[in-house]
Motif scaffolding. Structure first.
Motif, PDB file in Angstrom:
ATOM      1  N   HIS A  68       0.811  -1.230   0.000  1.00  0.00           N
ATOM      2  CA  HIS A  68       0.000   0.000   0.000  1.00  0.00           C
ATOM      3  C   HIS A  68       0.840   1.275   0.000  1.00  0.00           C
ATOM      4  CE1 HIS A  68      -3.352  -2.680   0.707  1.00  0.00           C
ATOM      5  NE2 HIS A  68      -2.782  -3.120   1.815  1.00  0.00           N
ATOM      6  N   CYS A  71      -0.741   4.156  -1.738  1.00  0.00           N
ATOM      7  CA  CYS A  71      -2.069   4.587  -1.302  1.00  0.00           C
ATOM      8  C   CYS A  71      -1.946   5.867  -0.473  1.00  0.00           C
ATOM      9  CB  CYS A  71      -2.750   3.497  -0.478  1.00  0.00           C
ATOM     10  SG  CYS A  71      -3.058   1.991  -1.418  1.00  0.00           S
ATOM     11  N   LYS A 133       2.158   1.032   4.183  1.00  0.00           N
ATOM     12  CA  LYS A 133       1.117   1.799   4.857  1.00  0.00           C
ATOM     13  C   LYS A 133       0.024   0.837   5.291  1.00  0.00           C
ATOM     14  CE  LYS A 133       1.849   6.038   2.196  1.00  0.00           C
ATOM     15  NZ  LYS A 133       1.187   7.069   1.376  1.00  0.00           N
ATOM     16  N   THR A 134      -0.680   1.246   6.342  1.00  0.00           N
ATOM     17  CA  THR A 134      -1.830   0.469   6.804  1.00  0.00           C
ATOM     18  C   THR A 134      -3.057   1.368   6.819  1.00  0.00           C
ATOM     19  OG1 THR A 134      -1.341   0.904   9.129  1.00  0.00           O
ATOM     20  CG2 THR A 134      -0.420  -1.120   8.177  1.00  0.00           C
ATOM     21  N   LEU A 135      -4.191   0.725   6.849  1.00  0.00           N
ATOM     22  CA  LEU A 135      -5.467   1.422   6.683  1.00  0.00           C
ATOM     23  C   LEU A 135      -6.001   1.980   7.995  1.00  0.00           C
ATOM     24  CD1 LEU A 135      -7.805   2.116   4.715  1.00  0.00           C
ATOM     25  CD2 LEU A 135      -8.813  -0.098   5.334  1.00  0.00           C
ATOM     26  N   GLN A 140      -8.036   6.576   5.607  1.00  0.00           N
ATOM     27  CA  GLN A 140      -7.326   5.785   4.613  1.00  0.00           C
ATOM     28  C   GLN A 140      -5.926   5.392   5.078  1.00  0.00           C
ATOM     29  OE1 GLN A 140      -8.891   4.352   1.860  1.00  0.00           O
ATOM     30  NE2 GLN A 140     -10.662   5.116   2.971  1.00  0.00           N
ATOM     31  N   TYR A 141      -4.886   5.582   4.263  1.00  0.00           N
ATOM     32  CA  TYR A 141      -3.593   4.936   4.510  1.00  0.00           C
ATOM     33  C   TYR A 141      -2.542   5.863   5.119  1.00  0.00           C
ATOM     34  CZ  TYR A 141      -5.385   0.930   2.070  1.00  0.00           C
ATOM     35  OH  TYR A 141      -6.132  -0.166   1.730  1.00  0.00           O
TER      36      TYR A 141
END
Length: 172
Positions: A68, A71, A133-135, A140-141
């Motif tokens: 990600h 993102c 990246k994490t949500l 979002q990210y």
């Protein structure tokens, strides 16, 4: 944009500030709700600890991956990050529970906050940060440094709430 060492210093200062505030209260004061529909200061501490633990897990997960990386966060999140703070007002959060557990002791809160600070310092000291990246459930990210900044912003955001609770319980 702040550097990672600056973000870490800000986060640690915010945690230390919350730890330091504990000395000014009895357990009874920490557990006293200023109104039936609001949290006690102890519940604010419990909220900060719970959320910051989640943010720490996200930091660790983002550091361990490159997923990600492309993102983005939402424009609303980007605006908050640009000013490095949340507005000083209540914010809607569907995960908040008015019946959050009260703390068992001041020492419990101190230990938990100290443990979080130490964990975050170790993460950023020893980890080779990847670009993952994490949500975030609403924004979002975020990468690890953004989670760190978000955690500090969150800790500082609740200072307005602490001041409001102080006025209610210290005048009683």
């Amino acid at each position: 944009m702040l550097s990672t060492p600056e973000l870490l210093t800000g986060f640690c200062n915010s945690v230390d500030q919350w730890i330091g505030y504990l000395d000014a209260y009895t357990l009874q004061q920490l557990q006293q709700r200023p109104a039936p529909d609001s949290w006690s200061l102890g519940q604010v501490y419990q909220h900060l600890i719970s959320d910051t633990r989640f943010y720490t897990e996200q930091m660790e997960a983002a550091m361990a991956t490159d997923e990600h990386a492309d993102c983005a966060m939402t424009p609303e999140a980007a605006a908050l990050f640009a000013v490095n703070s949340f507005p000083n007002k209540p914010l809607a959060n569907p995960f908040n529970d008015i019946h959050l557990q009260q703390p068992e002791s001041k020492e419990q809160l101190r230990r938990q906050l100290t443990g979080i600070r130490e964990k975050v310092c170790q993460l950023f000291k020893n980890a080779s940060i990847r670009k993952g990246k994490t949500l975030h459930p609403g924004f979002q990210y975020f990468n690890a440094a953004e989670w760190l900044q978000f955690a500090d912003m969150h800790l500082r955001h609740h200072l307005w709430q602490k001041e409001k609770i102080d006025k209610a319980i210290l005048q009683a």
